[in-house]
Design an enzyme around this catalytic site. Structure first.
Site, PDB file in Angstrom:
ATOM      1  N   HIS A   1      -8.065 -47.537  41.708  1.00 52.12           N
ATOM      2  CA  HIS A   1      -8.939 -46.694  40.903  1.00 52.12           C
ATOM      3  C   HIS A   1     -10.105 -46.241  41.781  1.00 52.12           C
ATOM      4  O   HIS A   1     -10.477 -46.921  42.746  1.00 52.12           O
ATOM      5  CB  HIS A   1      -9.476 -47.460  39.706  1.00 52.12           C
ATOM      6  CG  HIS A   1      -8.449 -47.765  38.664  1.00 52.12           C
ATOM      7  ND1 HIS A   1      -8.781 -48.274  37.430  1.00 52.12           N
ATOM      8  CD2 HIS A   1      -7.095 -47.629  38.657  1.00 52.12           C
ATOM      9  CE1 HIS A   1      -7.693 -48.437  36.708  1.00 52.12           C
ATOM     10  NE2 HIS A   1      -6.647 -48.064  37.438  1.00 52.12           N
TER      11      HIS A   1
ATOM     12  N   GLU B   1     -13.323 -46.162  41.307  1.00 45.91           N
ATOM     13  CA  GLU B   1     -14.493 -47.050  41.348  1.00 45.91           C
ATOM     14  C   GLU B   1     -14.239 -48.261  42.239  1.00 45.91           C
ATOM     15  O   GLU B   1     -15.099 -48.631  43.041  1.00 45.91           O
ATOM     16  CB  GLU B   1     -14.852 -47.535  39.930  1.00 45.91           C
ATOM     17  CG  GLU B   1     -15.196 -46.431  38.966  1.00 45.91           C
ATOM     18  CD  GLU B   1     -13.993 -45.866  38.225  1.00 45.91           C
ATOM     19  OE1 GLU B   1     -14.217 -45.146  37.250  1.00 45.91           O
ATOM     20  OE2 GLU B   1     -12.833 -46.138  38.601  1.00 45.91           O
TER      21      GLU B   1
ATOM     22  N   CYS C   1     -13.310 -49.329  34.066  1.00 48.31           N
ATOM     23  CA  CYS C   1     -12.403 -50.201  33.311  1.00 48.31           C
ATOM     24  C   CYS C   1     -12.738 -51.659  33.641  1.00 48.31           C
ATOM     25  O   CYS C   1     -13.597 -51.950  34.474  1.00 48.31           O
ATOM     26  CB  CYS C   1     -10.952 -49.876  33.660  1.00 48.31           C
ATOM     27  SG  CYS C   1     -10.456 -50.415  35.312  1.00 48.31           S
TER      28      CYS C   1
ATOM     29  N   CYS D   1     -12.302 -52.406  37.393  1.00 47.81           N
ATOM     30  CA  CYS D   1     -13.342 -51.797  38.216  1.00 47.81           C
ATOM     31  C   CYS D   1     -14.709 -52.426  37.962  1.00 47.81           C
ATOM     32  O   CYS D   1     -15.495 -52.609  38.889  1.00 47.81           O
ATOM     33  CB  CYS D   1     -13.378 -50.291  37.985  1.00 47.81           C
ATOM     34  SG  CYS D   1     -11.887 -49.479  38.594  1.00 47.81           S
TER      35      CYS D   1
END
Length: 177
Positions: free
Chosen positions: A75, A77, A105, A108
């Site tokens: 991801h 992040e 999320c 992250c």
């Protein structure tokens, strides 16, 4: 928009964008632009960057979790936070900010916590993201706000968001069908 320092005792408040330091919205828009670029590369439309306490961007990443060659843990992040660790000391990370096109999320948020980044500014809320993605199997999102994840930790992380949601949502429109 709401702000909250993540800890079990905190409560949200709603300062205006003018209460953010100058440059925060510009860097948040840069994260949104990265989400658009990620989509243009055929990836999920998420983008993030990390800036030091002076606003100097030290890491910027788009999402790279789309199969077949992507890694589901990549991801934006998480990738930006991992890159920032290579450039900043622990003390500098504590004063750094992660800007992201969507609320981090659970995975992250954990990466942000473990890298020691002290501040998060996000655009699109998890709730609005879920409304855009629906039950698409490529984004089986958790309905767990990042503030709740951070509140379980032993260090405080300032959280600003959601903000600029309409701008951030534009990258997702039509993508998840």
């Amino acid at each position: 928009m709401s702000i909250m320092t993540a800890s079990a005792q905190s409560s949200p408040s709603s300062p205006g964008n003018s209460e953010l330091p100058p440059g925060d919205l510009a860097r948040l828009r840069a994260a949104i632009e990265e989400s658009v670029a990620s989509r243009e590369r055929g990836r999920h439309p998420f983008g993030a960057l990390v800036a030091d306490e002076n606003g100097v961007i030290v890491a910027q990443r788009g999402n790279n979790s789309t199969p077949p060659e992507g890694d589901p843990t990549q991801h934006a992040e998480l990738s930006a936070a991992a890159e920032a660790v290579k450039h900043l000391t622990a003390d500098e990370l504590a004063r750094a900010t992660l800007y992201t096109s969507a609320e981090p999320c659970v995975m992250c948020a954990g990466a942000i916590y473990w890298t020691g980044i002290g501040r998060v500014v996000y655009a699109l809320s998890e709730e609005k993201l879920l409304a855009l993605t629906g039950d698409n199997p490529e984004n089986p999102t958790f309905a767990l706000p990042c503030r709740e994840v951070f509140a379980r930790g032993q260090r405080s992380i300032e959280v600003y968001g959601p903000m600029l949601e309409d701008e951030a949502a534009a990258a997702h429109e039509g993508f998840w069908q």
